[in-house]
Each structure stands twice: as structure tokens, then as C-alpha cells.
Design a protein around this motif. Structure first.
Motif, mmCIF file in Angstrom:
data_model
loop_
_atom_site.group_PDB
_atom_site.id
_atom_site.type_symbol
_atom_site.label_atom_id
_atom_site.label_comp_id
_atom_site.label_asym_id
_atom_site.label_seq_id
_atom_site.Cartn_x
_atom_site.Cartn_y
_atom_site.Cartn_z
ATOM 1 N N ARG A 1 47.708 77.955 -6.579
ATOM 2 C CA ARG A 1 48.688 76.879 -6.408
ATOM 3 C C ARG A 1 47.974 75.540 -6.223
ATOM 4 N N LEU A 2 48.665 74.472 -6.569
ATOM 5 C CA LEU A 2 48.175 73.127 -6.258
ATOM 6 C C LEU A 2 48.577 72.852 -4.825
ATOM 7 N N ILE A 3 47.592 72.657 -3.934
ATOM 8 C CA ILE A 3 47.898 72.662 -2.503
ATOM 9 C C ILE A 3 47.604 71.347 -1.771
ATOM 10 N N SER A 4 46.662 70.538 -2.241
ATOM 11 C CA SER A 4 46.335 69.278 -1.565
ATOM 12 C C SER A 4 45.894 68.232 -2.572
ATOM 13 N N ALA A 5 46.002 66.969 -2.163
ATOM 14 C CA ALA A 5 45.491 65.852 -2.962
ATOM 15 C C ALA A 5 44.713 64.934 -2.037
ATOM 16 N N VAL A 6 43.508 64.533 -2.445
ATOM 17 C CA VAL A 6 42.670 63.696 -1.587
ATOM 18 C C VAL A 6 42.005 62.589 -2.387
ATOM 19 N N THR A 7 41.710 61.502 -1.690
ATOM 20 C CA THR A 7 40.814 60.490 -2.235
ATOM 21 C C THR A 7 39.515 60.612 -1.465
ATOM 22 N N ILE A 8 38.402 60.375 -2.119
ATOM 23 C CA ILE A 8 37.098 60.586 -1.503
ATOM 24 C C ILE A 8 36.252 59.334 -1.589
ATOM 25 N N GLU A 9 35.209 59.308 -0.775
ATOM 26 C CA GLU A 9 34.193 58.263 -0.841
ATOM 27 C C GLU A 9 33.027 58.851 -1.646
ATOM 28 N N PRO A 10 32.899 58.487 -2.928
ATOM 29 C CA PRO A 10 31.931 59.148 -3.809
ATOM 30 C C PRO A 10 30.523 58.562 -3.767
ATOM 31 N N ASN A 11 30.331 57.501 -3.009
ATOM 32 C CA ASN A 11 29.054 56.792 -3.092
ATOM 33 C C ASN A 11 27.906 57.468 -2.356
ATOM 34 N N GLN A 12 28.205 58.464 -1.543
ATOM 35 C CA GLN A 12 27.123 59.143 -0.834
ATOM 36 C C GLN A 12 27.463 60.612 -0.636
ATOM 37 N N ILE A 13 26.487 61.460 -0.882
ATOM 38 C CA ILE A 13 26.632 62.887 -0.614
ATOM 39 C C ILE A 13 26.138 63.144 0.804
ATOM 40 N N LEU A 14 26.993 63.717 1.634
ATOM 41 C CA LEU A 14 26.685 63.932 3.037
ATOM 42 C C LEU A 14 26.433 65.407 3.320
ATOM 43 N N GLU A 15 25.824 65.683 4.469
ATOM 44 C CA GLU A 15 25.616 67.063 4.900
ATOM 45 C C GLU A 15 26.907 67.579 5.514
ATOM 46 N N THR A 16 27.383 68.714 5.002
ATOM 47 C CA THR A 16 28.649 69.271 5.483
ATOM 48 C C THR A 16 28.622 69.525 6.981
ATOM 49 N N HIS B 1 26.755 70.606 0.772
ATOM 50 C CA HIS B 1 26.970 69.209 0.380
ATOM 51 C C HIS B 1 28.454 68.845 0.448
ATOM 52 N N SER B 2 28.720 67.600 0.832
ATOM 53 C CA SER B 2 30.116 67.165 0.948
ATOM 54 C C SER B 2 30.266 65.687 0.655
ATOM 55 N N MET B 3 31.522 65.312 0.428
ATOM 56 C CA MET B 3 31.908 63.905 0.353
ATOM 57 C C MET B 3 33.053 63.684 1.326
ATOM 58 N N ALA B 4 33.015 62.563 1.999
ATOM 59 C CA ALA B 4 34.035 62.261 3.000
ATOM 60 C C ALA B 4 35.378 61.982 2.333
ATOM 61 N N VAL B 5 36.443 62.432 2.982
ATOM 62 C CA VAL B 5 37.805 62.193 2.502
ATOM 63 C C VAL B 5 38.368 60.965 3.205
ATOM 64 N N THR B 6 38.867 60.013 2.441
ATOM 65 C CA THR B 6 39.405 58.778 3.019
ATOM 66 C C THR B 6 40.920 58.780 3.140
ATOM 67 N N ALA B 7 41.597 59.611 2.358
ATOM 68 C CA ALA B 7 43.056 59.755 2.453
ATOM 69 C C ALA B 7 43.409 61.154 1.982
ATOM 70 N N ALA B 8 44.407 61.745 2.644
ATOM 71 C CA ALA B 8 44.725 63.140 2.331
ATOM 72 C C ALA B 8 46.217 63.386 2.395
ATOM 73 N N ALA B 9 46.646 64.371 1.606
ATOM 74 C CA ALA B 9 48.045 64.789 1.612
ATOM 75 C C ALA B 9 48.099 66.242 1.166
ATOM 76 N N ASN B 10 49.097 66.953 1.658
ATOM 77 C CA ASN B 10 49.336 68.318 1.202
ATOM 78 C C ASN B 10 50.584 68.338 0.329
ATOM 79 N N MET B 11 50.572 69.194 -0.667
ATOM 80 C CA MET B 11 51.727 69.304 -1.547
ATOM 81 C C MET B 11 52.935 69.795 -0.747
ATOM 82 N N ALA B 12 54.114 69.324 -1.124
ATOM 83 C CA ALA B 12 55.339 69.782 -0.473
ATOM 84 C C ALA B 12 55.533 71.264 -0.780
#
Length: 312
Positions: free
Chosen positions: A70-85, A107-118
Motif C-alpha cells: 500500500r501507499l502509506i506515507s509521503a515525505v519531503t527530505i533534506e537531500p543535501n547531506q547523508i546522515l548516520e541513521t 545511511h539516512s536523510m532527514a525528513v522535513t515534512a511528513a504525512a500519512n495517507m488517509a
């Protein structure tokens, strides 16, 4: 609210296979291969694009049946740096994950905005993105991201979502604030004045305790980059207005009285931090510090035409 509200009309829709919805337990986009992050750094544009979580089919990985395929979440990320999870995920969650799976998603990227599908039920991947969903099975796409295009992109953008606020660890929040402080949307003259104020604060902190004509009070402040981000955020929160008089702050002017100045709200508190800093006119700052807040406010009332005797 729909996915389209989280992105630009010309934005790209990236899809990533995930074990569950975005949450405080795992508030970031993680991946095994660094090459996935390298691709997102090249292609994902913050503020324009969106990344959508697609639940796996694995009963072991995706434990909630309503999330599978299922499509469960939608996020925007900060792609400019790869961070340690391990520096983003809560320590207890990270320890449990390592115990069960090992260091599988380093490896991870920080999430700046998040939402879950209805839902539930959540949108079925086979119905909304049949072509993109099948492409996950291709060897070249395993463990990476794929893109929804054409009608499938439009279908994803039309999905209803429910925004959520993530609780981020302090170092991650500090990084995001630093990134926002170099945003192209901020007037360069504001950035310049924020940096000037930050340097002045750093100098005051260094001189704390020195003996001159008087003993300089002890002060404390975060490092320069964090301080610069703090001042830019304060400027935005104050909508470019003086924290004391409410008048417009002026950048790049020649009148020193109007020059923006970082003011400690409680002068007895030496900390330059979020709770104790406001940006004011230099004249307002000096007047308040010399004569006290009560006398300053009386003076300000007179300038505004208030009859102090009538109001007593």
C-alpha cells in the motif's frame, strides 16, 4: 490535504519500499546502500519533489497487514547531506533494530515534512502505480527508489494525506535550521546582518569575565553556525519587526540607531538561546538595558501619544 499540496506542480514523485509509515520511531528516510542517497542528492529537489513510502509484501518486515503493498506515507527530505541513521533514530529503537537486523540501514536523510495517507484502507500500489510498482521487482531497482510518471504520478498526487509533526533529535533539528539559514529565499542583506550579530555575540561570550572599566558579565551561546540559524529563525518569527517596539527592522542602512541588534530578553540571564533572544533596533536595545524595561515602555508610550497620567 493531498500529496500535491506537499510539492510543486512540476515536482517529481519518487517511490521507496518501506516496512511501515513515517513516525517518531523512525523519523528519517534510511537506506542500505549509500548509492541510493547519492542518487537522491543528485535528483531530489527539496521543496519541489515528494517521496512516497510503499509498504513491502514481507510479513516479517511490514508487520501490519494494512500496510503491505500500500501507499502509506509521503515525505519531503533534506537531500543535501547523508546522515548516520543512529544519530537520527531514538537510541532505544536503534538498539532494538540492530539486535534484530544488524546495521542494515546505516545511511539516512532527514525528513522535513511528513504525512500519512488517509486510511485504512490505504491506496493499493497495484491499482495506483501498477507500472512503477512492478519495477520494484527488477534487480536494478532493489533497495533503491523508482519514479512514478505520467498518469501514475498524477494519481499519487491526488491521494488524500494527513500531516504529522515529527519529534527530531536536537542535532538533527540544528542541522535543518542551519540548512534553512542558507536558503535562497532569505534576503542576502538579512543573512549578512544575522552573521554580523552572531559574530558580535561570539565576541561578547569570549570576553565574559574579563576585567576592564567593569567586569564583563558571563554569557553563553551555541556555536556560530547554530547561532546564525537561530537569529535567522527569530527574524522570520518576528516578521522583520523589532521585538521591543514593533517597528520595522532595517538592514543595510546607515542609521546605527536602527541597526538590528540581538537582545537578551532577560538581561540577567547570560544565555543567548531560543528562549532568551530577540532581534531589536540597536537604540531600543541600549535604551532598555540602560533604563530598564518599565521606563523604556513608558518612553515608548509617550512617543505613541499615550497620556501616561490619564492612564494611571
Amino acid at each position: 490535504m493531498r500529496v500535491s499540496d506537499m510539492m510543486k506542480p512540476d515536482g517529481r514523485v519518487f517511490l521507496k519500499s518501506e516496512w511501515g509509515q513515517i513516525s517518531d520511531e523512525w523519523p528519517c528516510v534510511s537506506f542500505t546502500k549509500r548509492s541510493v542517497g547519492d542518487r537522491l542528492r543528485r535528483e531530489f529537489v527539496a521543496g519541489r519533489d515528494i517521496l512516497v513510502y510503499v509498504g513491502t509484501t514481507s510479513t516479517e518486515m511490514t508487520r501490519l497487514p494494512e500496510h503491505r503493498s500500500r501507499l502509506i506515507s509521503a515525505v519531503t527530505i533534506e537531500p543535501n547531506q547523508i546522515l548516520e541513521t543512529r544519530k537520527i533514530v531514538p537510541p532505544d529503537v536503534w538498539a532494538n533494530s540492530n539486535a534484530e537486523w544488524g546495521d542494515r540501514w546505516p545511511h539516512s536523510m532527514a525528513v522535513t515534512a511528513a504525512a500519512n495517507m488517509a486510511g485504512p484502507p490505504y491506496p493499493a500500489a497495484r491499482e495506483v502505480i501498477p507500472i512503477a510498482y512492478r519495477s520494484f521487482a527488477e534487480i536494478a531497482n532493489r533497495g533503491t527508489v523508482v519514479e512514478a510518471v505520467g498518469l501514475e504520478r498524477a494519481s499519487v498526487m491526488a491521494i488524500e494525506v494527513k500531516p504529522i509533526a515529527l519529534t527530531l533529535r536536537e542535532d538533527v533539528q540544528a542541522y535543518l535550521e542551519l540548512r534553512s539559514s542558507v536558503s535562497r529565499e532569505i534576503d542576502p542583506s538579512v543573512k549578512q546582518d544575522a552573521f554580523r550579530m552572531a559574530m558580535l555575540i561570539i565576541d561578547r561570550v569570549k570576553r565574559g569575565g574579563e576585567i576592564g572599566v567593569k567586569i564583563n558579565p558571563q554569557r553563553s551561546a551555541p556555536n556560530l553556525s547554530e547561532l546564525n540559524a537561530l537569529l535567522l529563525r527569530k527574524w522570520s518569527e518576528q516578521v522583520g519587526q523589532c521585538a521591543l517596539c514593533g517597528g520595522a527592522l532595517v538592514v543595510g542602512g546607515e542609521n546605527k540607531m536602527l541597526q538590528p541588534s540581538a537582545d537578551r530578553t532577560d538581561s540577567a540571564n547570560g544565555a543567548y538561546d531560543d528562549a532568551n533572544v530577540g532581534i531589536t533596533h540597536l537604540a531600543c536595545n541600549l535604551a532598555k538595558n540602560k533604563y530598564g524595561l518599565d521606563d523604556f515602555e513608558d518612553w515608548l508610550s509617550v512617543l505613541r501619544g499615550v497620556d501616561l497620567q490619564a492612564s494611571d
